[in-house]
Write an enzyme that holds these catalytic residues in place. Sequence first.
Site, PDB file in Angstrom:
ATOM      1  N   SER A  87      89.128 102.870  78.140  1.00 40.91           N
ATOM      2  CA  SER A  87      89.540 102.903  76.726  1.00 40.91           C
ATOM      3  C   SER A  87      89.761 101.507  76.169  1.00 40.91           C
ATOM      4  O   SER A  87      90.135 101.361  75.004  1.00 40.91           O
ATOM      5  CB  SER A  87      90.829 103.716  76.586  1.00 40.91           C
ATOM      6  OG  SER A  87      91.919 103.020  77.148  1.00 40.91           O
ATOM      7  N   THR A 210      94.012 102.873  74.440  1.00 41.32           N
ATOM      8  CA  THR A 210      94.213 101.558  73.847  1.00 41.32           C
ATOM      9  C   THR A 210      95.318 100.975  74.687  1.00 41.32           C
ATOM     10  O   THR A 210      96.027 101.726  75.358  1.00 41.32           O
ATOM     11  CB  THR A 210      94.741 101.750  72.398  1.00 41.32           C
ATOM     12  OG1 THR A 210      93.712 102.305  71.591  1.00 41.32           O
ATOM     13  CG2 THR A 210      95.235 100.475  71.759  1.00 41.32           C
ATOM     14  N   THR A 228      91.586  97.524  72.179  1.00 44.12           N
ATOM     15  CA  THR A 228      90.999  98.844  72.416  1.00 44.12           C
ATOM     16  C   THR A 228      89.486  98.841  72.270  1.00 44.12           C
ATOM     17  O   THR A 228      88.933  97.963  71.590  1.00 44.12           O
ATOM     18  CB  THR A 228      91.571  99.860  71.390  1.00 44.12           C
ATOM     19  OG1 THR A 228      91.159 101.176  71.739  1.00 44.12           O
ATOM     20  CG2 THR A 228      91.110  99.565  69.978  1.00 44.12           C
ATOM     21  N   ARG A 238      82.760 101.846  62.862  1.00 41.60           N
ATOM     22  CA  ARG A 238      84.104 102.380  62.574  1.00 41.60           C
ATOM     23  C   ARG A 238      85.160 101.434  63.163  1.00 41.60           C
ATOM     24  O   ARG A 238      85.074 101.006  64.305  1.00 41.60           O
ATOM     25  CB  ARG A 238      84.250 103.774  63.180  1.00 41.60           C
ATOM     26  CG  ARG A 238      85.661 104.406  63.020  1.00 41.60           C
ATOM     27  CD  ARG A 238      86.517 104.166  64.230  1.00 41.60           C
ATOM     28  NE  ARG A 238      87.771 104.937  64.196  1.00 41.60           N
ATOM     29  CZ  ARG A 238      88.780 104.751  65.030  1.00 41.60           C
ATOM     30  NH1 ARG A 238      88.697 103.829  65.976  1.00 41.60           N
ATOM     31  NH2 ARG A 238      89.870 105.468  64.946  1.00 41.60           N
ATOM     32  N   THR A 261      99.107 103.764  70.115  1.00 41.13           N
ATOM     33  CA  THR A 261      97.840 104.286  70.614  1.00 41.13           C
ATOM     34  C   THR A 261      97.719 105.689  70.030  1.00 41.13           C
ATOM     35  O   THR A 261      98.732 106.336  69.750  1.00 41.13           O
ATOM     36  CB  THR A 261      97.817 104.373  72.158  1.00 41.13           C
ATOM     37  OG1 THR A 261      98.837 105.284  72.575  1.00 41.13           O
ATOM     38  CG2 THR A 261      98.091 103.033  72.807  1.00 41.13           C
ATOM     39  N   GLY A 262      96.496 106.148  69.854  1.00 43.29           N
ATOM     40  CA  GLY A 262      96.307 107.468  69.268  1.00 43.29           C
ATOM     41  C   GLY A 262      95.389 107.389  68.071  1.00 43.29           C
ATOM     42  O   GLY A 262      94.730 106.366  67.851  1.00 43.29           O
TER      43      GLY A 262
HETATM   44  N1  ASP Z   1      94.088 103.870  68.151  1.00 46.25           N
HETATM   45  C1  ASP Z   1      92.736 103.754  68.654  1.00 46.25           C
HETATM   46  C2  ASP Z   1      91.800 103.838  67.509  1.00 46.25           C
HETATM   47  O1  ASP Z   1      91.972 104.699  66.668  1.00 46.25           O
HETATM   48  C3  ASP Z   1      92.325 104.762  69.655  1.00 46.25           C
HETATM   49  C4  ASP Z   1      93.331 105.268  70.631  1.00 46.25           C
HETATM   50  O2  ASP Z   1      94.354 104.666  70.845  1.00 46.25           O
HETATM   51  O3  ASP Z   1      93.067 106.334  71.224  1.00 46.25           O
HETATM   52  O4  ASP Z   1      90.835 103.098  67.492  1.00 46.25           O
END
Ligand code: ASP
Length: 357
Positions: A87, A210, A228, A238, A261-262
Site C-alpha cells: 500500500s 498508507t 501512500t 487520481r 489512512t482510509g
Molecule cells: N488515503 C489513501 C488514499 O485515499 C488510501 C488509504 O489509506 O487506503 O489515497
Amino acid sequence: MDTSLSRRDFVAASAALATAPFGAPVVWSRSSVKPAVISSSNGHMFKNGGDVTCVEKAYGLIESGGDVLEALIEGVNIVELDPADTSVGYGGVPNMDGVVQLDSSCMHGDKKWAGAVAALEGVRTPSKVAYRVASDTDHHLLVGEGAQSFARNLGFKIEDDLNTERSRKIWLDWKRRIDPAHFLDPSTRKKALMAMIEEGVLDPIHAFGTINCNGIDAEGRIAGVTTTSGLAFKISGRVGDSPILGAGLYVDGSVGAAGSTGRGEANLATCASFVIVEEMRRGAHPTDACLAAMRRIKSNTVEKRLLDDRGRPNFGMEYYAIDAKGRSGGASTNPQGRFALCDSDGPRLVDCAYAWG
Ligand code: ASP
C-alpha cells in the site's frame, strides 16, 4: 551544541525555583514533553529485512537528537522500500493502468515547512521528495511529471516501473475480474477487490493502506508525514488525501499533528486532519479530536452507495493524532483498529477508539 536557554527551559527552571524549598538543590528538566512517535499500524509491522520498524527508527533518531521531521521520514522510508507492504512506495498496488503512482506530504511544525508530491512515478521514496519540496523550494505541492523531473534533477533514482512481481500479479488478477465498461463504477471495483480478499489474492490488512507517522521531540517540536500508493486500482491521475495538507496530514507546531489512512475522498471533502488539529487547539484530547472528525465523515456521507445497511459509512477510515503535550490517540471505523506508538516504554500497538461505538 546550542547552550542557550529556550523559553520552555526558562519557564521550567523558573517554576522549579519557585517551588523548591530553601537550600534544596533545584532539579529541573529541559522539557516536560516525553518524545513519542505514532503511526498507522504498518509502522509497527515492516522492517524491510532490517532490525527496526518505522516507529522504532524514528523514535531512536529523535532520542539521539535528530531533527523530528527527518527522523519520521527515515522511519517511513522503511515501509516505502519494503515490497511486502503493498500500500506504500515500492511494490504498492498500481492504478487501473498498472502504473504505480505515489502520493506523499510532510509538515514541520517548528520550521513551518510543508511539502508534497502527488501522482509521482518512478521514485521508491516519495516522502523524501516531499521533504525536498519543503526544504528546498517555496512551493508546497508538485505533481506528476513535474514532481518526477524535480526528483531527477535532485539526483533521485528514477525507475521505469515500481511494480514488484507480486503487485503486478495482483493488478493482473484485478484486471481479469473487472469489466472495462464498468471500471468507473466504485461498487464494481469494490466487488472485485472484496472477491480478491476473500480468495486470498489480497491480504485485507494491506489491500488498502498508507502510512501516516507523527512525532514530537523532547523540546516539543512536532512534525508529520503521510505516504501512500493510494487507492488500489485508482483511475490514472487520481490523487487522494495523503498529499493534501489539511486532508491526509496537518501539523501545527504549537498544537499537534494529525493524519489519516482510509478513503481519501472523504478526508478531502471534510479537511479531516485540519479538523482534528483544530479540535486539539480547543483543548480536546487527541482521541476525542479524532472522533470529532469521524462524526464529520458520518454527517458528510449521504450517498446510498457509500452507506452500509445501518446508514453508516461503508468505507474504512483511521485517524492518528498527537498533541503538544505528547499525548496521542486514534479512531477507527474498524472495531479492531490499532495504531503504533513508540516512546520511552518501547514500541507497541494501541487500540483506536471505535468510530461508531
Ligand atoms: N488515503 C489513501 C488514499 O485515499 C488510501 C488509504 O489509506 O487506503 O489515497
